[in-house]
Design a protein around this motif. Structure first.
Motif, PDB file in Angstrom:
ATOM      1  N   VAL A 187      -0.809   2.632  -9.389  1.00 10.73           N
ATOM      2  CA  VAL A 187      -1.311   2.735  -6.786  1.00 10.73           C
ATOM      3  C   VAL A 187      -0.586   1.487  -6.319  1.00 10.73           C
ATOM      4  CG1 VAL A 187      -3.345   3.606  -5.914  1.00 10.73           C
ATOM      5  CG2 VAL A 187      -3.598   3.936  -8.200  1.00 10.73           C
ATOM      6  N   CYS A 188       0.027   2.132  -5.967  1.00  9.28           N
ATOM      7  CA  CYS A 188       0.917   1.028  -4.075  1.00  9.28           C
ATOM      8  C   CYS A 188       0.140   1.219  -3.073  1.00  9.28           C
ATOM      9  CB  CYS A 188       2.343   1.441  -4.827  1.00  9.28           C
ATOM     10  SG  CYS A 188       3.410   1.768  -5.128  1.00  9.28           S
ATOM     11  N   HIS A 189       0.368   0.291  -2.603  1.00  9.55           N
ATOM     12  CA  HIS A 189      -0.334   0.519  -1.884  1.00  9.55           C
ATOM     13  C   HIS A 189      -0.486   1.133  -0.860  1.00  9.55           C
ATOM     14  CE1 HIS A 189      -1.459  -2.179   1.966  1.00  9.55           C
ATOM     15  NE2 HIS A 189      -1.901  -3.257   1.651  1.00  9.55           N
ATOM     16  N   GLY A 190      -1.450   1.595   0.083  1.00  6.69           N
ATOM     17  CA  GLY A 190      -0.457   2.736   1.133  1.00  6.69           C
ATOM     18  C   GLY A 190       0.308   2.381   2.222  1.00  6.69           C
ATOM     19  N   ALA A 191      -0.087   1.286   2.604  1.00  6.65           N
ATOM     20  CA  ALA A 191       1.313   0.727   3.620  1.00  6.65           C
ATOM     21  C   ALA A 191       2.135  -0.011   2.842  1.00  6.65           C
ATOM     22  CB  ALA A 191       0.723  -0.093   4.917  1.00  6.65           C
ATOM     23  N   ALA A 192       2.763   0.432   1.824  1.00 12.23           N
ATOM     24  CA  ALA A 192       3.859   0.115   0.970  1.00 12.23           C
ATOM     25  C   ALA A 192       5.193  -0.045   1.686  1.00 12.23           C
ATOM     26  CB  ALA A 192       3.690   0.670  -0.611  1.00 12.23           C
ATOM     27  N   GLU A 193       6.333  -0.639   1.817  1.00  8.19           N
ATOM     28  CA  GLU A 193       7.437  -1.167   1.559  1.00  8.19           C
ATOM     29  C   GLU A 193       8.422  -0.296   0.510  1.00  8.19           C
ATOM     30  OE1 GLU A 193       8.236  -4.303   4.166  1.00  8.19           O
ATOM     31  OE2 GLU A 193       6.742  -4.329   5.265  1.00  8.19           O
TER      32      GLU A 193
END
Lengths: 331, 331
Positions: free
Chosen positions: A284-290
């Motif tokens: 699960v990546c950060h919602g604000a992932a780049e």
């Protein structure tokens, strides 16, 4: 013998619609990951036209390695996580691909609550696990520190923190080769008896827990032990505290260093977490992932698959229990 | 009209035996504070020989300004905080000096649980306050952020978090001149409904709370909002979460920057907290305080006294209630 001997091309399912800036960031991230790993095979889960955009941008000889599950619905950040039980959402379809053996892992940057719901609904739980945990590895001063839970489990029972200790110790051994992990319980002082009610009871539960061979519970640790390390290789806490702490540390690095420090490269926290306690590899990546974060998440998912994490986790949790469900998935 | 018009020489009580490295660190800290503030008068609370060491190191013309309460017992980090109700402990004697009007504030680097116990036992609580809160101000990117509680209140009720909002908003106005403070509730997502049970109910309580004029509740904030700022001037949480977060941020700054950053001076977190909700000015320094931290704590205590914090806090909590007890203390 380990599952890591079963190397091979990994097929990684990617949720094209998860994340604040999806699909653009996921498209960029998937392309970066493919560029960095020539063996990577992708299962793109999302609208066909988004998948086509990725395929068109790949070198012609890579295009045949990509599969697509055309799914149009998404679970938004403001939606109820329960929406993630619907099979027509990207996160649920990505998990289904793992459950069916079509992918060795799934990566999403969507709402973490939705990812946990989709994973539990689609994969079930590992033996003895009532609540899965999101787990990250932080770059502490004295070696890596595995921190869990960072957002999956709220309002926990003490026994659930003891299960997190098992999960985290196994993760530290499998991912980081820490053969004798020291497990600490996050509290507000090192002395016994410090902490709230949950921590006081959990300290007893952890002292009594059956940890993987070599692992041992070493007592309370504090917030700075997560960043400085030295006192524990694995730090156990509830998902509320862990999430707040992780985001606070992330903000502190941003404030302290801008983008670089005087003494070296910038320090940052990982923006991809592994969901432990479900029989399948879920990142699960950060919602604000780049894009870089999505690519890091795909690389992490590939590593989990190659190491056979979820199978080895199942074996560590309950040796005579059912055989690993997902570790032997082949792309 | 504010109490800050009542400027004058401040007498600050200092617990000579509080802290991991007491009394040496406290001696050094007190001397630094005296050196930095020519108007400072000290009430040294501890063994006579330790006080004599400080007095001997002061310039001769300053020595007469120092008073001593000879007390030999201490509440250690591993002791029960209940020991702090004993009047023969340094922390309790320091609080008693504030209650009696012999000091405008007390500073201790001893165990925070003992300091809170001593303060509540010796001073009582302000109107409407069931649990006091330890409060710090962090140097966020976009202005200071007031964070409370950082360790006094564990296992809280939602209504207690609403009281913390009142305390924090008043503190932001009095100490930092923030006339319209935005108050946020620390949680794990900005969207309504995120968080554990305590946060979900507390969000309703905060929305319904009577805040000081100008202050308003602005909803959930996350861990990074404490370090980056911008979304709230005051961040409210329980003492467990706040303590873990503060120590995690402190460790992050230490790891990120060593002792300096590429872009400027080192960032650090304050190592002195103010106890809010008791009718008297109480400053609690980090147990591992260094001389500079103790001096900073004494300077903060002097500021609290000059601003008449506890009196203005009482007025904000309950305007028609009893008159300020401590703000008019004169040395």
């Amino acid at each position: 013998m380990t599952d890591s001997s079963r190397r091979g091309a990994a097929r990684i399912a990617v949720d094209l619609l998860g994340g604040d800036a999806a699909p653009a960031v996921v498209v960029d991230g998937a392309l970066r990951a493919a560029d960095a790993d020539p063996d990577l095979s992708l299962l793109l889960v999302g609208p066909q036209e988004v998948a086509d955009e990725i395929i068109a941008a790949l070198p012609p000889d890579r295009r045949a390695s990509v599969e697509v599950d055309a799914v149009r619905r998404v679970v938004g950040m403001a939606d109820s996580p329960l929406r993630a039980v619907r099979s027509d959402t990207t996160v649920r379809a990505g998990v289904a691909a793992v459950a069916a053996g079509r992918a060795g892992a799934v990566v999403t940057a969507g709402a973490s609550g939705a990812a946990v719901t989709a994973a539990v609904h689609g994969l079930g739980r590992q033996p003895g696990v009532r609540r899965p945990a999101l787990c990250v590895t932080l770059p502490a001063l004295r070696g890596p520190v595995v921190l869990l839970d960072v957002g999956a489990g709220l309002d926990l029972m003490p026994s659930e923190l003891a299960v997190f200790a098992q999960l985290g110790a196994t993760y530290a051994a499998v991912l980081h080769g820490i053969t004798a992990p020291r497990v600490g319980l996050l509290s507000i002082g090192a002395e016994p008896g410090k902490g709230d009610k949950l921590r006081k009871v959990a300290a007893v539960a952890l002292a009594d827990a059956t940890l993987p061979p070599g692992a041992r519970y070493t007592g309370y640790v504090e917030g700075h032990d997560v960043t400085l390390g030295g006192h524990a290789d694995v730090v156990v806490t509830d998902g509320f505290t862990g999430n707040v702490l992780l985001k606070g540390i992330e903000g502190a690095y941003a404030l302290a260093a801008g983008h670089e420090t005087a003494s070296g490269p910038p320090v940052s926290v990982p923006r991809a977490a592994v969901l432990l306690g479900v029989p399948g590899n879920v990142v699960v990546c950060h919602g604000a992932a780049e894009p870089k974060d999505v690519a890091d998440g795909i690389a992490l998912a590939t590593t989990l698959h190659h190491l056979g994490l979820s199978g080895r986790m199942a074996a560590a949790l309950d040796p005579p229990a059912r055989a690993p469900v997902v570790a032997e998935v082949r792309p």
